[in-house]
Structure formats: structure tokens, C-alpha cells
Write a protein that holds these residues in place. Structure first.
Motif, mmCIF file in Angstrom:
data_model
loop_
_atom_site.group_PDB
_atom_site.id
_atom_site.type_symbol
_atom_site.label_atom_id
_atom_site.label_comp_id
_atom_site.label_asym_id
_atom_site.label_seq_id
_atom_site.Cartn_x
_atom_site.Cartn_y
_atom_site.Cartn_z
ATOM 1 N N ALA A 67 2.343 12.160 -9.791
ATOM 2 C CA ALA A 67 1.676 13.459 -9.685
ATOM 3 C C ALA A 67 2.674 14.597 -9.519
ATOM 4 C CB ALA A 67 0.699 13.440 -8.505
ATOM 5 N N CYS A 68 3.791 14.309 -8.875
ATOM 6 C CA CYS A 68 4.818 15.338 -8.627
ATOM 7 C C CYS A 68 5.834 15.443 -9.755
ATOM 8 C CB CYS A 68 5.531 15.042 -7.308
ATOM 9 S SG CYS A 68 4.464 15.205 -5.846
ATOM 10 N N GLY A 69 5.664 14.663 -10.831
ATOM 11 C CA GLY A 69 6.571 14.731 -11.963
ATOM 12 C C GLY A 69 7.900 14.050 -11.740
ATOM 13 N N MET A 70 7.977 13.185 -10.730
ATOM 14 C CA MET A 70 9.221 12.483 -10.429
ATOM 15 C C MET A 70 9.372 11.220 -11.267
ATOM 16 S SD MET A 70 8.698 12.987 -6.336
ATOM 17 C CE MET A 70 10.176 12.164 -5.755
ATOM 18 N N ILE A 71 8.269 10.769 -11.839
ATOM 19 C CA ILE A 71 8.267 9.601 -12.717
ATOM 20 C C ILE A 71 7.042 9.740 -13.614
ATOM 21 C CG2 ILE A 71 6.842 8.059 -11.289
ATOM 22 C CD1 ILE A 71 8.893 5.825 -11.950
ATOM 23 N N GLU A 72 7.072 9.135 -14.781
ATOM 24 C CA GLU A 72 5.922 9.198 -15.676
ATOM 25 C C GLU A 72 5.452 7.786 -15.964
ATOM 26 O OE1 GLU A 72 4.589 10.949 -20.064
ATOM 27 O OE2 GLU A 72 6.534 11.498 -19.194
ATOM 28 N N MET A 73 4.244 7.487 -15.551
ATOM 29 C CA MET A 73 3.680 6.152 -15.759
ATOM 30 C C MET A 73 2.237 6.286 -16.211
ATOM 31 S SD MET A 73 3.137 4.852 -11.836
ATOM 32 C CE MET A 73 1.769 5.474 -10.854
ATOM 33 N N PRO A 74 1.638 5.210 -16.719
ATOM 34 C CA PRO A 74 0.225 5.283 -17.111
ATOM 35 C C PRO A 74 -0.630 5.784 -15.951
ATOM 36 C CG PRO A 74 1.203 3.240 -17.893
ATOM 37 C CD PRO A 74 2.234 3.890 -17.015
ATOM 38 N N ASN A 75 -1.608 6.612 -16.275
ATOM 39 C CA ASN A 75 -2.461 7.172 -15.241
ATOM 40 C C ASN A 75 -3.372 6.111 -14.642
ATOM 41 O OD1 ASN A 75 -1.543 9.855 -15.362
ATOM 42 N ND2 ASN A 75 -2.818 10.253 -17.159
ATOM 43 N N VAL A 76 -3.756 6.336 -13.404
ATOM 44 C CA VAL A 76 -4.686 5.429 -12.738
ATOM 45 C C VAL A 76 -5.925 6.204 -12.325
ATOM 46 C CG1 VAL A 76 -2.839 3.933 -11.913
ATOM 47 C CG2 VAL A 76 -3.658 5.765 -10.444
ATOM 48 N N LYS A 77 -7.061 5.502 -12.264
ATOM 49 C CA LYS A 77 -8.331 6.123 -11.910
ATOM 50 C C LYS A 77 -8.553 6.161 -10.413
ATOM 51 C CE LYS A 77 -11.016 7.339 -14.414
ATOM 52 N NZ LYS A 77 -12.059 6.670 -15.223
ATOM 53 N N GLY A 78 -7.811 5.332 -9.663
ATOM 54 C CA GLY A 78 -8.000 5.306 -8.226
ATOM 55 C C GLY A 78 -6.914 4.483 -7.557
ATOM 56 N N VAL A 79 -6.766 4.694 -6.245
ATOM 57 C CA VAL A 79 -5.797 3.970 -5.440
ATOM 58 C C VAL A 79 -6.542 3.295 -4.287
ATOM 59 C CG1 VAL A 79 -3.587 4.100 -4.241
ATOM 60 C CG2 VAL A 79 -4.184 5.846 -5.920
ATOM 61 N N GLY A 125 0.820 -1.203 0.000
ATOM 62 C CA GLY A 125 0.000 0.000 0.000
ATOM 63 C C GLY A 125 0.856 1.255 0.000
ATOM 64 N N HIS A 126 1.931 1.224 0.774
ATOM 65 C CA HIS A 126 2.892 2.337 0.762
ATOM 66 C C HIS A 126 3.424 2.564 -0.648
ATOM 67 C CE1 HIS A 126 7.237 3.485 0.877
ATOM 68 N NE2 HIS A 126 6.769 4.493 1.590
ATOM 69 N N LEU A 127 3.811 1.489 -1.329
ATOM 70 C CA LEU A 127 4.381 1.617 -2.670
ATOM 71 C C LEU A 127 3.343 2.081 -3.688
ATOM 72 C CD1 LEU A 127 6.648 -1.563 -2.733
ATOM 73 C CD2 LEU A 127 7.360 0.818 -2.351
ATOM 74 N N ALA A 128 2.118 1.591 -3.574
ATOM 75 C CA ALA A 128 1.056 2.012 -4.493
ATOM 76 C C ALA A 128 0.806 3.512 -4.376
ATOM 77 C CB ALA A 128 -0.222 1.228 -4.215
ATOM 78 N N MET A 129 0.707 3.996 -3.147
ATOM 79 C CA MET A 129 0.434 5.416 -2.947
ATOM 80 C C MET A 129 1.633 6.263 -3.357
ATOM 81 S SD MET A 129 -2.107 7.291 -1.921
ATOM 82 C CE MET A 129 -2.110 9.046 -2.313
ATOM 83 N N MET A 130 2.834 5.799 -3.046
ATOM 84 C CA MET A 130 4.023 6.554 -3.420
ATOM 85 C C MET A 130 4.199 6.609 -4.935
ATOM 86 S SD MET A 130 5.420 7.994 -0.822
ATOM 87 C CE MET A 130 7.118 8.415 -1.230
ATOM 88 N N ALA A 131 3.824 5.549 -5.626
ATOM 89 C CA ALA A 131 3.914 5.556 -7.094
ATOM 90 C C ALA A 131 3.008 6.635 -7.676
ATOM 91 C CB ALA A 131 3.552 4.183 -7.651
#
Length: 278
Positions: free
Chosen positions: A143-155, A132-138
Motif C-alpha cells: 500500500a505504501c509503494g515499498m513493494i509491488e505484489m498481487p493485490n489481496v481482498k482481505g487480511v 500475522g505480522h508478516l501478512a499485515m506488513m506485506a
């Protein structure tokens, strides 16, 4: 004895496809466990995808233990992709965020190549405990522009160890001799390294200026492994910064994981969350 019987059944099945390699890091390969919908008649629609990160105190994950329970989640109407991330013993944080990104991009490629019945526009990140920590941090890194990955609709977070500093104040379970967060961060002790621990905690990246998907959280009030204060603090921060969050505290049970998070009550809440955010 011989009898004829009439049987009604749902033609929709959920198939388990094991060990998709999504990345070779040289010193290790990482894999996905996939549960996907199938019908002999053909599927009439594509399904949301839940990317799931299991809890293992950021150490080596047991990737097969959760498969029977994850099938029950899939039956609520989603494909499941369980992500094996690099354990902290071989790669310190935030390497695991890169793993989540690579896993999601691999699935995007396979959706196109094999016409899989996954709707990547309806992707969700879900994690239990350290997962859960990793999911939220991802999501926060994205969101902070530190990495670019496919968007998600929810966590979706379950008993998430979202605050490293809170975790460091809790007594270690009897089966642990080394605090797992120190291994994750590559330090000897949280004491004296509070700034490093804070930056690896979810609340450090939450502000009103970023765009976050809706967050759904669960935590047992009497969780004996990861204090409920982790989720209470995260919920309060998300509320304070005007982000969409639903938080359910589970009373009466002193559980950290297992069947409680795959109970009909919890699965129905997850199902409704996905319907609302699609």
C-alpha cells in the motif's frame, strides 16, 4: 454379513500438493504447501486463494504441522497456499516480505500455466503470530509503494505479533533465550534500537492516505505468548485512520494458537468475511 447401503457424499475433494518450489535464493530454496479443490465431474467455478504464513517467531517454520487444520479451512470454500518464508537466522526483515511477493507471483504463473481452479482476484493473506505480522506488513508495504505484489481482498490475522515494541516489553517464554525480534531485525537489543523496531511494526505504516483491504483479526485475551495488546493497538490504529477492520477477542482461553483458531466458530467468521469481501 452382507448388506447394501445407500451413501450420500459430496463429490468435491480437497487435495494436498506438497513442496512447490517458488524461489531459489542460492543459499536456500523456499516452498509452498498447497491444498486445492478437485472434482471428478469437473469444477464449475474458481475458488478464492488464502495465502497462509504460519507462526514460528520468525524462525524456521514447521510446514507440515498445520496441514490437517488448514484442510478444515479449505473446506469452507477456498484453496490454501502455505508459504515458507526465509527464517530470520538467514535473512533479516524485510526479506520475508519479498518472499510473500515471490510466492504470490509464482502462484499467478502456475494458475495460467496449469489452469488451476484458483481465482487470484480473490486472494487473501492470512497469518498466525509472527506470520500475522508478516501478512499485515506485506499488505502495508504494498500500500505504501515499498513493494509491488498481487493485490489481496482481505487480511486475516490470528494472535499477530504486530508491534515489535510491545513484544519487547513482554517476558520471554521459558524455551527462548534470545528475543526473536532482535534476530529478525539483525540487532543485539531492542533497547537503543527503538526506531528500527518501530519501523518494523505495523502501526508505523498506517495512515489515512493509503488504501488497505479489509482486515479481520482474532486474539485470545489471555494469550500467554503474544500479548493481546498487539491486536488492540493495531485495531485502534486502523479504526483511527478509517480503515475497515473487524476484531474478535476470544475470552476464557489462554491459548496462543492451535485448534482454537480452527474451531467452527472462527472458521465460520472467516468464511463470512471472505463472502463479504469477494
Amino acid at each position: 454379513m452382507k448388506k447394501e447401503i445407500a451413501v450420500k457424499f459430496d463429490d468435491l475433494e480437497w487435495l494436498y500438493s506438497p513442496n512447490w518450489e517458488y524461489f531459489d535464493y542460492g543459499n536456500c530454496k523456499r516452498h509452498l504447501q498447497v491444498i486445492m479443490p478437485y472434482s471428478k465431474k469437473g469444477l464449475e467455478k474458481k475458488y478464492p486463494v488464502i495465502f497462509y504464513i504460519t507462526g514460528a517467531a520468525w524462525h524456521k517454520q514447521e510446514m507440515y504441522n498445520d496441514i490437517p487444520k488448514l484442510v478444515e479451512l479449505a473446506k469452507k470454500g477456498a484453496a490454501i497456499v502455505s508459504i515458507e518464508v526465509r527464517e530470520s537466522d538467514i535473512a533479516i526483515f524485510p526479506a520475508q516480505i519479498e518472499d510473500i511477493k515471490n510466492a504470490m507471483e509464482c502462484v499467478v504463473e502456475k494458475i495460467t500455466k496449469f489452469n488451476l481452479p484458483f481465482d487470484i482476484k480473490e486472494a487473501y493473506l492470512m497469518g498466525h503470530s509472527s506470520g500475522g505480522h508478516l501478512a499485515m506488513m506485506a499488505v502495508l508495504h504494498n500500500a505504501c509503494g515499498m513493494i509491488e505484489m498481487p493485490n489481496v481482498k482481505g487480511v486475516i490475522l490470528e494472535s499477530a505479533s504486530s508491534d515489535i515494541l510491545i513484544c519487547s516489553n513482554e517476558p520471554l517464554p521459558p524455551w527462548m533465550s534470545v528475543r526473536p525480534s532482535t534476530v529478525l531485525l539483525g540487532i543485539d537489543s531492542i533497547e537503543g534500537n527503538e526506531e528500527i523496531a518501530y519501523k518494523a511494526s505495523c502501526t508505523s505504516l498506517i495512515s489515512e492516505d493509503i488504501v488497505l483491504p479489509p482486515v479481520l483479526m482474532f486474539h485470545c485475551i489471555n494469550d500467554p505468548v503474544v500479548s493481546v495488546e498487539n491486536s488492540r493497538t493495531l485495531y485502534e490504529k486502523l479504526e483511527e485512520k478509517n480503515h475497515s477492520v473487524e476484531y474478535y477477542e476470544i475470552k476464557d482461553w489462554d491459548e496462543h494458537g492451535g485448534n482454537i483458531y480452527f474451531s467452527e466458530t472462527v472458521l465460520t467468521i472467516i468464511q463470512d468475511f471472505i463472502k463479504k469481501t469477494k
